[in-house]
Design a protein around this motif. Structure first.
Motif, mmCIF file in Angstrom:
data_model
loop_
_atom_site.group_PDB
_atom_site.id
_atom_site.type_symbol
_atom_site.label_atom_id
_atom_site.label_comp_id
_atom_site.label_asym_id
_atom_site.label_seq_id
_atom_site.Cartn_x
_atom_site.Cartn_y
_atom_site.Cartn_z
ATOM 1 N N ILE A 1 -1.328 10.064 -2.528
ATOM 2 C CA ILE A 1 -1.094 8.618 -2.465
ATOM 3 C C ILE A 1 -0.438 8.234 -1.147
ATOM 4 C CG2 ILE A 1 0.287 6.737 -3.462
ATOM 5 C CD1 ILE A 1 -0.299 8.116 -6.228
ATOM 6 N N GLN B 1 2.257 -1.666 -0.742
ATOM 7 C CA GLN B 1 3.525 -1.283 -1.365
ATOM 8 C C GLN B 1 3.270 -0.870 -2.799
ATOM 9 O OE1 GLN B 1 5.832 -5.013 -0.733
ATOM 10 N NE2 GLN B 1 7.499 -3.546 -0.533
ATOM 11 N N ILE B 2 4.070 0.071 -3.274
ATOM 12 C CA ILE B 2 4.001 0.469 -4.683
ATOM 13 C C ILE B 2 5.229 -0.093 -5.394
ATOM 14 C CG2 ILE B 2 4.031 2.387 -6.309
ATOM 15 C CD1 ILE B 2 2.592 4.066 -4.224
ATOM 16 N N HIS B 3 4.988 -0.750 -6.524
ATOM 17 C CA HIS B 3 6.054 -1.274 -7.377
ATOM 18 C C HIS B 3 5.949 -0.543 -8.712
ATOM 19 C CE1 HIS B 3 6.407 -4.718 -4.592
ATOM 20 N NE2 HIS B 3 5.088 -4.673 -4.568
ATOM 21 N N GLU B 4 6.875 0.344 -8.981
ATOM 22 C CA GLU B 4 6.855 1.110 -10.222
ATOM 23 C C GLU B 4 7.795 0.476 -11.237
ATOM 24 O OE1 GLU B 4 5.944 5.601 -8.789
ATOM 25 O OE2 GLU B 4 8.004 4.901 -8.475
ATOM 26 N N THR C 1 -5.782 4.220 -4.253
ATOM 27 C CA THR C 1 -5.355 4.288 -2.852
ATOM 28 C C THR C 1 -6.470 4.854 -1.974
ATOM 29 O OG1 THR C 1 -4.206 6.401 -3.241
ATOM 30 C CG2 THR C 1 -2.885 4.386 -3.344
ATOM 31 N N ARG D 1 -3.908 5.878 -9.711
ATOM 32 C CA ARG D 1 -3.238 5.493 -8.463
ATOM 33 C C ARG D 1 -3.861 6.198 -7.263
ATOM 34 N NH1 ARG D 1 3.296 5.360 -9.211
ATOM 35 N NH2 ARG D 1 3.346 4.739 -11.397
ATOM 36 N N HIS E 1 -0.327 -4.828 -3.190
ATOM 37 C CA HIS E 1 0.734 -4.333 -4.066
ATOM 38 C C HIS E 1 0.105 -3.531 -5.192
ATOM 39 C CE1 HIS E 1 3.517 -7.201 -2.158
ATOM 40 N NE2 HIS E 1 2.439 -7.964 -2.102
ATOM 41 N N LEU E 2 0.599 -2.325 -5.409
ATOM 42 C CA LEU E 2 0.186 -1.516 -6.543
ATOM 43 C C LEU E 2 1.324 -1.598 -7.545
ATOM 44 C CD1 LEU E 2 -1.414 -0.339 -4.069
ATOM 45 C CD2 LEU E 2 -1.521 1.766 -5.370
ATOM 46 N N CYS E 3 1.106 -2.303 -8.618
ATOM 47 C CA CYS E 3 2.119 -2.498 -9.662
ATOM 48 C C CYS E 3 1.738 -1.584 -10.822
ATOM 49 C CB CYS E 3 2.157 -3.956 -10.097
ATOM 50 S SG CYS E 3 2.492 -5.101 -8.735
#
Length: 156
Positions: free
Chosen positions: A20, A40-43, A138, A134, A4-6
């Motif tokens: 990305i 997953q990316i969580h912005e 990635t 980011r 997870h990318l927060c």
């Protein structure tokens, strides 16, 4: 191990988004057989202007329960790409189901959130815009999966 990318901020269409998306597609494809991914990316976005503390609360909600938390921070640990690959493999082999990489906003990551992180990585002593961080993260995730898969993408 799900990744997870927060991150603070919304990424619009453009060259960073294209990079990305490309690296995450490559990571998911390469990592699948290695027990890595999907990613997953969580912005999150602090629309009220509450600063680092408000961003930390939003980031905290974006981090999955039980996830290993790794901040990206200029004070974090410097490591080589093979060392990063080994770290991901170590977390995966320890049975971690989720790892959350946390990227702060323009002012960085709130000290309270930094303190509760399990790990902290640095891309060098320079400060990078969070959108470029980011892209770099990635790419390094894809490179790590390639290293673990024995792919020639990473050259020594």
């Amino acid at each position: 191990m799900r990744v997870h990318l927060c991150a603070v901020g919304r990424l619009r269409a453009g060259p960073e988004r294209a990079l990305i998306d490309d690296y995450l597609t490559r990571f998911d494809r390469t990592g699948r057989g290695l027990g890595l991914g999907p990613a997953q990316i969580h912005e999150v976005e602090d629309k009220k202007g509450g600063g680092m503390a408000a961003e930390a609360a939003l980031l905290d909600r974006a981090i999955p329960d039980g996830a290993l938390v790794c901040t990206l921070d200029e004070r974090g640990k410097l490591m080589s790409s093979p060392d990063f690959a080994a770290l991901l493999a170590k977390w995966r082999d320890a049975g971690r189901g989720d790892v959350a990489f946390v990227i702060g906003g323009a002012d960085g990551i709130d000290p309270g959130l930094r303190a509760r992180a399990d790990a902290s990585l640095s891309f060098g002593k320079m400060v990078w815009p969070h959108m470029l961080a980011r892209v770099m993260l990635t790419e390094q995730l894809y490179r790590a999966a390639s290293i673990l898969a024995g792919s020639p993408y990473h050259r020594v």
